[in-house]
Design a protein around this motif. Structure first.
Motif, PDB file in Angstrom:
ATOM      1  N   GLU A 213      -4.978   1.310   2.506  1.00 53.91           N
ATOM      2  CA  GLU A 213      -4.956   0.104   3.346  1.00 53.91           C
ATOM      3  C   GLU A 213      -5.211   0.461   4.795  1.00 53.91           C
ATOM      4  OE1 GLU A 213      -3.167  -2.870   6.098  1.00 53.91           O
ATOM      5  OE2 GLU A 213      -2.526  -0.820   5.803  1.00 53.91           O
ATOM      6  N   GLU A 214      -4.671   1.615   5.223  1.00 58.48           N
ATOM      7  CA  GLU A 214      -4.719   1.952   6.643  1.00 58.48           C
ATOM      8  C   GLU A 214      -6.117   2.340   7.108  1.00 58.48           C
ATOM      9  OE1 GLU A 214      -2.420   1.171   8.376  1.00 58.48           O
ATOM     10  OE2 GLU A 214      -0.454   1.641   7.546  1.00 58.48           O
TER      11      GLU A 214
ATOM     12  N   ASP B  56       6.203   1.680   7.101  1.00 56.81           N
ATOM     13  CA  ASP B  56       4.802   1.353   6.796  1.00 56.81           C
ATOM     14  C   ASP B  56       4.193   2.444   5.914  1.00 56.81           C
ATOM     15  OD1 ASP B  56       2.344   0.194   6.759  1.00 56.81           O
ATOM     16  OD2 ASP B  56       1.820   0.649   8.815  1.00 56.81           O
ATOM     17  N   ASN B  57       4.294   2.331   4.610  1.00 52.36           N
ATOM     18  CA  ASN B  57       4.774   1.184   3.895  1.00 52.36           C
ATOM     19  C   ASN B  57       5.610   1.646   2.709  1.00 52.36           C
ATOM     20  OD1 ASN B  57       5.024  -1.530   3.187  1.00 52.36           O
ATOM     21  ND2 ASN B  57       3.249  -1.447   1.868  1.00 52.36           N
TER      22      ASN B  57
ATOM     23  N   HIS C 293       0.829  -1.221   0.000  1.00 44.04           N
ATOM     24  CA  HIS C 293       0.000   0.000   0.000  1.00 44.04           C
ATOM     25  C   HIS C 293       0.858   1.263   0.000  1.00 44.04           C
ATOM     26  CE1 HIS C 293       0.351   1.116   4.340  1.00 44.04           C
ATOM     27  NE2 HIS C 293       0.415  -0.181   4.553  1.00 44.04           N
TER      28      HIS C 293
ATOM     29  N   TYR D  84       9.620  -3.463  14.556  1.00 46.81           N
ATOM     30  CA  TYR D  84       8.534  -2.876  13.760  1.00 46.81           C
ATOM     31  C   TYR D  84       7.460  -2.202  14.614  1.00 46.81           C
ATOM     32  CZ  TYR D  84       5.031  -2.614  10.010  1.00 46.81           C
ATOM     33  OH  TYR D  84       4.121  -2.177   9.092  1.00 46.81           O
TER      34      TYR D  84
ATOM     35  N   ASP E 149       4.348  -5.570   3.399  1.00 45.83           N
ATOM     36  CA  ASP E 149       3.733  -4.560   4.271  1.00 45.83           C
ATOM     37  C   ASP E 149       4.045  -4.884   5.739  1.00 45.83           C
ATOM     38  OD1 ASP E 149       2.226  -2.537   5.375  1.00 45.83           O
ATOM     39  OD2 ASP E 149       0.304  -3.573   5.108  1.00 45.83           O
TER      40      ASP E 149
HETATM   41 ZN   LIG Z   1       0.975  -1.085   6.363  1.00 45.23          ZN
END
Ligand SMILES: [Zn+2]
Length: 462
Positions: free
Chosen positions: A324-325, A290-291, A278, A421, A352
């Motif tokens: 996506e988020e 991200d991302n 994304h 992460y 991702d």
């Molecule tokens: Zn992501």
């Protein structure tokens, strides 16, 4: 005679297989060398994060990222580069949030509105607080929740190396919280950030949701250290009040895009391998891990194969999904269009999970296929490149969404090292400086290598 002949055939087949393995090993060597010396993911990531910056879906910066990504793809010998229209709801954070424990000496709390949250109004909310670990603990408070701020203070399970699993243990409370609290008459929802570090004073945003027919109340993430401070303040004075203010709001539907590029297959152009991630991010930090790494990395994986003069057998389709988020509208659209065209998508690769050193791939496929991959492909990666995780598992979020229409597509979810992460995920710390070039290009090489093997041997996966 027959036996001799069979032996001869078997021997020939065996030496062919050994030859193919040698060729693959040589190709992987070339891919890694090309990526380390000539990879461009890191430089592209620099532009995306520093010149464009964070890019929440629906914002001007998200659109800037779309236009720039398309121009990047157009510089490469793809056969087709295009935008796919995506309608999506735009959520805007507004002015920075403010929070503190009310008292003679204000005790500041670091908060961020959760994605999709309504605002408190300009005067903010001041109320007493009920602290619980789990939403289910609210039952015992009954009517006492009315008029209060509910503070869910569940700590992270630090024993899990698989930090994604630790995230999953508690992310449900982030999305369900506002509706459950509002149902009981609570006035705001304060959620301990999903952070892998208890010493983290950065709030982590992330999606939440409301339920039709139940009041929408402000929903805010509080940093781990601020959560600990608040908890201590409440122990000292259970009647302590907290002030919260945020200005976020939904701004209606806007037009946006997925960015797509196709590299046509030379043998089976109608069979498609989808790869990507994304392009949107949250509206804090720079959306580096991200991302940015997932998009710039998958693009660079294809570019690496192109630079080596590779000609794919199947059509390789790069997709940068929008949103996506904050709604997954981009992947839903991708799936609808692919389904309407009755496309044959034989495999998918998604990145991702950050740009840390590559560890392997989770694979959505039957146990037999995963075993086959472990036997045939894992040895090519394991000793030389330190990439050894090839396990049956979930696809990425975007492939998972459109994959609902394509249950037979074999899906690979890139897995870099998971330790750091969720320290930076969805925070102001997710910036370019948090990415290491060598780790990123090693991931690019792992993804390019997998893409090459999938393209070469796709028939073995079906
Ligand atoms: Zn992501």
């Amino acid at each position: 005679m027959k036996t001799l002949f069979s032996t001869f055939i078997l021997g020939a087949l065996f030496s062919q297989a050994v030859q193919a393995q040698d060729n693959d090993a040589t190709m992987l060597d070339k891919i890694y060398t090309q990526s380390f010396y000539h990879g461009e993911a890191y430089d592209n990531l620099h532009y995306l994060t520093k010149t464009i910056g964070h890019r929440i879906a629906g914002s001007q910066k998200a659109e800037d990222a779309v236009v720039w990504s398309k121009s990047l793809m157009e510089k490469l010998p793809f056969d087709k580069v295009y935008l796919q229209d995506v309608q999506l709801p735009y959520w805007d954070r507004g002015k920075p949030e403010e929070a503190y424990v009310v008292g003679a000496k204000k005790q500041a709390l670091n908060i961020l509105a959760l994605g999709g949250s309504v605002g408190t109004g300009s005067k903010g909310i001041t109320a007493e607080v009920i602290e619980v670990e789990l939403l289910s603990d609210l039952k015992k408070y009954g009517d006492a929740v009315r008029g209060k701020i509910v503070f869910v203070n569940k700590t992270w399970d630090e024993s899990l190396v698989e930090t994604g699993a630790a995230y999953g243990l508690n992310s449900g409370q982030r999305s369900r919280g506002p509706a459950e609290v509002a149902k009981l008459g609570g006035v705001a929802y304060l959620f301990r950030s999903l952070s892998s570090s208890s010493q983290d004073d950065y709030p982590h945003t992330g999606g939440t949701r409301y339920v039709n027919g139940i009041d929408s109340i402000p929903a805010l993430a509080i940093s781990a250290l601020s959560a600990t401070r608040l908890s201590e303040a409440l122990k000292a004075n259970p009647k302590a009040k907290v002030f919260l203010r945020n200005n976020s709001a939904w701004k209606g539907m806007v037009n946006s895009h997925n960015v797509i590029a196709e590299w046509r297959g030379t043998e089976k152009p109608d069979e498609i391998i989808t790869i990507g991630g994304h392009i949107d991010s949250w509206d804090v930090g720079e959306g580096a891990h991200d991302n940015g790494t997932g998009t710039m990395g998958t693009l660079d994986a294809i570019r690496t194969l192109m630079k080596l003069g590779y000609k794919p057998k199947h059509t390789i389709r790069l997709v940068f999904y929008m949103n996506e988020e904050n709604g997954v509208n981009g992947s839903m659209k991708y799936g609808e269009v692919a389904l309407a065209k009755n496309e044959k998508i034989i495999a998918a690769i998604e990145s991702d999970a950050g740009g840390f050193a590559p560890r392997g791939f989770d694979i959505k496929a039957s146990a037999e296929k995963v075993q086959w991959i472990q036997k045939q492909w894992k040895p090519l990666f394991e000793e030389r490149f330190w990439v050894s995780r090839f396990l049956q598992g979930s696809p990425g979020v975007d492939s998972g969404i459109w994959g609902a229409h394509f249950p037979n597509t074999v899906m690979f979810n890139f897995r870099p090292d998971p330790h750091r992460y969720f320290d930076i995920h969805h925070t102001a710390k997710d910036v370019f400086e948090a990415v290491d070039r060598r780790e990123l290009q090693s991931g690019v090489a792992a993804i390019a290598s997998l893409l090459y093997l999938v393209d070469q041997q796709a028939e073995q996966l079906h």
